[in-house]
Design an enzyme around this catalytic site. Structure first.
Site, PDB file in Angstrom:
ATOM      1  N   TRP A   1       0.841  -1.218   0.000  1.00  0.00           N
ATOM      2  CA  TRP A   1       0.000   0.000   0.000  1.00  0.00           C
ATOM      3  C   TRP A   1       0.863   1.250   0.000  1.00  0.00           C
ATOM      4  O   TRP A   1       1.885   1.294   0.693  1.00  0.00           O
ATOM      5  CB  TRP A   1      -0.858  -0.017   1.272  1.00  0.00           C
ATOM      6  CG  TRP A   1      -1.394   1.320   1.686  1.00  0.00           C
ATOM      7  CD1 TRP A   1      -0.693   2.336   2.300  1.00  0.00           C
ATOM      8  CD2 TRP A   1      -2.720   1.819   1.523  1.00  0.00           C
ATOM      9  NE1 TRP A   1      -1.514   3.416   2.532  1.00  0.00           N
ATOM     10  CE2 TRP A   1      -2.765   3.114   2.065  1.00  0.00           C
ATOM     11  CE3 TRP A   1      -3.893   1.262   0.975  1.00  0.00           C
ATOM     12  CZ2 TRP A   1      -3.931   3.887   2.085  1.00  0.00           C
ATOM     13  CZ3 TRP A   1      -5.055   2.040   1.000  1.00  0.00           C
ATOM     14  CH2 TRP A   1      -5.066   3.325   1.547  1.00  0.00           C
TER      15      TRP A   1
ATOM     16  N   ASN B   1       0.257   5.722   0.389  1.00  0.00           N
ATOM     17  CA  ASN B   1      -0.536   6.940   0.297  1.00  0.00           C
ATOM     18  C   ASN B   1       0.386   8.135   0.100  1.00  0.00           C
ATOM     19  O   ASN B   1       1.227   8.064  -0.812  1.00  0.00           O
ATOM     20  CB  ASN B   1      -1.608   7.069   1.385  1.00  0.00           C
ATOM     21  CG  ASN B   1      -1.169   6.967   2.813  1.00  0.00           C
ATOM     22  OD1 ASN B   1      -0.823   5.903   3.292  1.00  0.00           O
ATOM     23  ND2 ASN B   1      -1.193   8.062   3.532  1.00  0.00           N
ATOM     24  N   ASP B   2       0.249   9.188   0.845  1.00  0.00           N
ATOM     25  CA  ASP B   2       0.883  10.483   0.532  1.00  0.00           C
ATOM     26  C   ASP B   2       2.319  10.427   0.028  1.00  0.00           C
ATOM     27  O   ASP B   2       3.155   9.714   0.601  1.00  0.00           O
ATOM     28  CB  ASP B   2       0.951  11.353   1.792  1.00  0.00           C
ATOM     29  CG  ASP B   2      -0.323  11.360   2.574  1.00  0.00           C
ATOM     30  OD1 ASP B   2      -1.330  10.833   2.102  1.00  0.00           O
ATOM     31  OD2 ASP B   2      -0.296  11.906   3.694  1.00  0.00           O
TER      32      ASP B   2
ATOM     33  N   PHE C   1       4.469   8.929  10.002  1.00  0.00           N
ATOM     34  CA  PHE C   1       3.497   9.604   9.146  1.00  0.00           C
ATOM     35  C   PHE C   1       4.206  10.595   8.217  1.00  0.00           C
ATOM     36  O   PHE C   1       5.422  10.757   8.242  1.00  0.00           O
ATOM     37  CB  PHE C   1       2.440  10.300  10.010  1.00  0.00           C
ATOM     38  CG  PHE C   1       1.277   9.400  10.386  1.00  0.00           C
ATOM     39  CD1 PHE C   1       1.389   8.013  10.346  1.00  0.00           C
ATOM     40  CD2 PHE C   1       0.060   9.955  10.793  1.00  0.00           C
ATOM     41  CE1 PHE C   1       0.312   7.187  10.687  1.00  0.00           C
ATOM     42  CE2 PHE C   1      -1.019   9.135  11.138  1.00  0.00           C
ATOM     43  CZ  PHE C   1      -0.894   7.761  11.091  1.00  0.00           C
ATOM     44  N   SER C   2       3.378  11.312   7.465  1.00  0.00           N
ATOM     45  CA  SER C   2       3.909  12.134   6.375  1.00  0.00           C
ATOM     46  C   SER C   2       4.889  13.209   6.820  1.00  0.00           C
ATOM     47  O   SER C   2       4.833  13.698   7.941  1.00  0.00           O
ATOM     48  CB  SER C   2       2.755  12.796   5.626  1.00  0.00           C
ATOM     49  OG  SER C   2       2.165  11.827   4.790  1.00  0.00           O
TER      50      SER C   2
ATOM     51  N   ARG D   1       0.597  17.158  12.542  1.00  0.00           N
ATOM     52  CA  ARG D   1       1.310  16.273  11.615  1.00  0.00           C
ATOM     53  C   ARG D   1       1.669  16.924  10.277  1.00  0.00           C
ATOM     54  O   ARG D   1       1.239  18.003   9.948  1.00  0.00           O
ATOM     55  CB  ARG D   1       0.472  15.013  11.350  1.00  0.00           C
ATOM     56  CG  ARG D   1      -0.918  15.254  10.781  1.00  0.00           C
ATOM     57  CD  ARG D   1      -1.624  13.906  10.612  1.00  0.00           C
ATOM     58  NE  ARG D   1      -2.986  14.027  10.157  1.00  0.00           N
ATOM     59  CZ  ARG D   1      -4.048  14.120  10.948  1.00  0.00           C
ATOM     60  NH1 ARG D   1      -3.887  14.135  12.255  1.00  0.00           N
ATOM     61  NH2 ARG D   1      -5.257  14.210  10.431  1.00  0.00           N
ATOM     62  N   ASP D   2       2.457  16.144   9.526  1.00  0.00           N
ATOM     63  CA  ASP D   2       2.786  16.408   8.121  1.00  0.00           C
ATOM     64  C   ASP D   2       3.676  17.640   7.921  1.00  0.00           C
ATOM     65  O   ASP D   2       3.333  18.563   7.161  1.00  0.00           O
ATOM     66  CB  ASP D   2       1.499  16.541   7.270  1.00  0.00           C
ATOM     67  CG  ASP D   2       0.533  15.386   7.495  1.00  0.00           C
ATOM     68  OD1 ASP D   2       0.990  14.319   7.955  1.00  0.00           O
ATOM     69  OD2 ASP D   2      -0.673  15.545   7.216  1.00  0.00           O
TER      70      ASP D   2
ATOM     71  N   GLU E   1      -4.666  18.745   6.418  1.00  0.00           N
ATOM     72  CA  GLU E   1      -3.500  17.857   6.407  1.00  0.00           C
ATOM     73  C   GLU E   1      -2.534  18.301   5.309  1.00  0.00           C
ATOM     74  O   GLU E   1      -2.918  19.020   4.387  1.00  0.00           O
ATOM     75  CB  GLU E   1      -3.936  16.413   6.122  1.00  0.00           C
ATOM     76  CG  GLU E   1      -4.977  15.886   7.096  1.00  0.00           C
ATOM     77  CD  GLU E   1      -5.292  14.402   6.873  1.00  0.00           C
ATOM     78  OE1 GLU E   1      -5.160  13.644   7.826  1.00  0.00           O
ATOM     79  OE2 GLU E   1      -5.646  14.009   5.748  1.00  0.00           O
TER      80      GLU E   1
HETATM   81  C1  FRU Z   1      -3.113  12.138   4.739  1.00  0.00           C
HETATM   82  C2  FRU Z   1      -2.657  11.474   6.012  1.00  0.00           C
HETATM   83  C3  FRU Z   1      -1.663  12.337   6.723  1.00  0.00           C
HETATM   84  C4  FRU Z   1      -0.908  11.360   7.554  1.00  0.00           C
HETATM   85  C5  FRU Z   1      -0.848  10.164   6.665  1.00  0.00           C
HETATM   86  C6  FRU Z   1      -0.908   8.848   7.372  1.00  0.00           C
HETATM   87  O1  FRU Z   1      -3.453  11.291   3.704  1.00  0.00           O
HETATM   88  O2  FRU Z   1      -3.768  11.200   6.813  1.00  0.00           O
HETATM   89  O3  FRU Z   1      -2.238  13.391   7.451  1.00  0.00           O
HETATM   90  O4  FRU Z   1       0.364  11.830   7.894  1.00  0.00           O
HETATM   91  O5  FRU Z   1      -1.954  10.260   5.789  1.00  0.00           O
HETATM   92  O6  FRU Z   1      -0.629   7.785   6.523  1.00  0.00           O
END
Ligand code: FRU
Length: 494
Positions: free
Chosen positions: A35, A37-38, A97-98, A166-167, A221
């Site tokens: 998987w 994501n970001d 996380f991101s 976060r991020d 985010e």
């Molecule tokens: C956005 C998010 C971020 C977080 C990450 C976790 O898509 O929710 O805010 O850091 O994905 O996987």
């Protein structure tokens, strides 16, 4: 230090990645396996562009977040590197996380990310804590800092959240480093906080750069603050957006605020807001500045809401968009595929002034990995066609269509028949301009995706398709007379 958890991820990659090669898109980034994501840490380092991403190698669903890693010289051909980080410390045991990355003055690469630590309370509820952490490395191997976390709740202004924090997006400006980080304030909605550092290791809070106040969604985010063509632009991804006309769709959405940062108050004075991408699949964009001064953006080409809808045959889930060059035109954010894509254009097929009335196919215009521009004009001077429609990824059963209606000035993209056996939203509609009644559509397809760029990047819209690859016909139809030019290139990337 290579922890057990990181070693396990790297061993898993070495063992299984070779099997997934034939399933991959040609030039879009995936995790290869598992998987994603970001996009994270999208930045130049030692003459190459690095991209990390939220990553769970072991399954095609979200799990404890690792950072996967690829790099490129031209945004089209990517080299895969071993997983960069695993959630292996007490402060990030529930996820790395991101975050983002920057090249340090001493030549090391710095990763700044959010460490997540969950605590189970006596009543059984889980409380999560998010802090900002650092790792330094050489472009392949990274060491988390002994001083982590480097920004925790004690740095936050009153009313800020220790849970939703976060991020971080870091950048260097002159001899200082800055970071924008998402937070949530006491009205329950998102804020973007600005932090500053002299050495990228010791941080202080500067200001509240922007606040949601429950307008444009709720929790914000993945912020990115950029200077673009004389304006400051804050890119944001938001949860719980309420639909606004055809500009903002509900749920997890993306948008940007365009304005000027008041340098004294370090606060963004907004002039306008707009969606960044009008498609079904776009979230968490991140940008970098190339050596020749271009602002290039990449995003997760997926929507959280449909992230349980998969093509079960594939061993990867989640793709990145094609990297795009950003600019501001007439106060609006515009985006076009990176110019490097032109270098991968193969055979060209060209048609001029083809009259469309009813459904037509054109010899040589087909495929699932292509770059095609269609320009549409009225076929008669004084009678406008009712609609024009382009069908792609088509066979007897499947098709994805892009339909333009001059009367409403809207484009509708419909992927209902594009291989998803799920009852989900498959349609997006948005307003476009057609100066002098002419509309220009550039379509980039890469096996499992379609990215549409309207009028030289005035609007972009991204869509994941799971249509079987053999569905590769393309047809044009109109109600009334439409006159079109078509320029199609196959894309060849070895
Ligand atoms: C956005 C998010 C971020 C977080 C990450 C976790 O898509 O929710 O805010 O850091 O994905 O996987």
């Amino acid at each position: 230090m290579r922890s057990k958890r990181l070693k396990k991820a790297r061993d898993f990659e070495s063992k299984y990645l070779p099997y997934t090669k034939s399933e991959q898109p040609v030039f879009h980034v995936t995790g290869g396996i598992g998987w994603i994501n970001d996009p994270n840490g999208f930045a130049p380092y030692k003459g190459e562009y690095h991209l990390f991403f939220q990553y769970y190698p072991y399954d095609t669903k979200w799990g404890p977040m690792h950072w996967g890693h690829v790099k490129t010289r031209d945004f089209i051909r990517w080299d895969r590197l071993p997983a960069a980080m695993a959630p292996d410390m007490d402060y990030d045991k529930d996820g790395c996380f991101s975050g983002s990355s920057v090249e340090l003055p001493d030549g090391r690469q710095l990763l700044m990310y959010t460490g997540v630590r969950n605590v189970r309370r006596r009543n059984g509820k889980i409380e999560y804590f998010q802090t900002q952490c650092l790792a330094v490395g050489d472009g392949t191997d990274y060491e988390k800092l002994a001083a982590n976390p480097v920004i925790d709740a004690s740095y936050l202004p009153e009313g800020a959240s220790a849970h939703d924090f976060r991020d971080p997006k870091i950048w260097r400006e002159g001899d200082r480093f800055y970071a924008v980080i998402a937070n949530r304030c006491d009205d329950g909605s998102g804020t973007i906080l600005l932090f500053e550092s002299e050495d990228a290791f010791h941080w202080k809070y500067v200001s509240l750069l922007a606040a949601c106040h429950n307008q444009y969604g709720r929790m914000w985010e993945c912020p990115d603050l950029i200077r673009l063509d004389g304006k400051d632009v804050l890119l944001i991804s938001t949860q719980e957006m309420n639909a606004v006309g055809l500009e903002f769709h509900p749920g997890n959405a993306n948008f940007c605020l365009i304005g000027e940062v008041d340098r004294k108050a370090q606060h963004l004075i907004r002039e306008s807001a707009q969606a960044i991408d009008y498609g079904l699949d776009f979230y968490a964009p991140q940008t970098l500045l190339t050596e020749d001064g271009r602002r290039v953006m990449i995003a997760w080409m997926q929507n959280w809401e449909t992230s349980i809808c998969k093509n079960e045959e594939l061993r990867f889930f989640g793709q990145m968009t094609l990297p795009r060059e950003l600019s501001l035109r007439n106060g609006r954010l515009c985006q076009n595929p990176v110019r490097e894509l032109d270098g991968y254009r193969g055979v060209r097929i060209d048609y001029r002034n083809v009259l469309i009335n009813g459904e037509t196919t054109l010899q040589g215009i087909n495929g699932r990995c292509l770059d095609m521009t269609v320009t549409i004009r009225p076929g008669n001077e004084n009678s406008m066609y009712k609609w024009f429609r382009l069908n792609v990824a088509k066979d007897g059963e499947h098709f994805t269509f892009i339909r333009y209606k001059p009367e409403t000035g809207t484009i509708k993209v419909d992927r209902t028949h594009s291989g998803f056996p799920h009852d989900i939203v498959n349609i997006r509609e948005f307003h476009v301009n057609a100066p002098d009644k002419e509309l220009k559509l550039r379509i980039v397809m890469d096996r499992y995706s379609l990215e549409l760029f309207v009028n030289d990047g005035e609007q972009a819209a991204s869509f994941v398709l799971y249509t079987p690859q053999q569905a590769e016909a393309i047809s044009f139809s109109a109600d009334g007379n439409a006159l079109i030019d078509v320029e199609k290139y196959e894309l060849v990337v070895h």
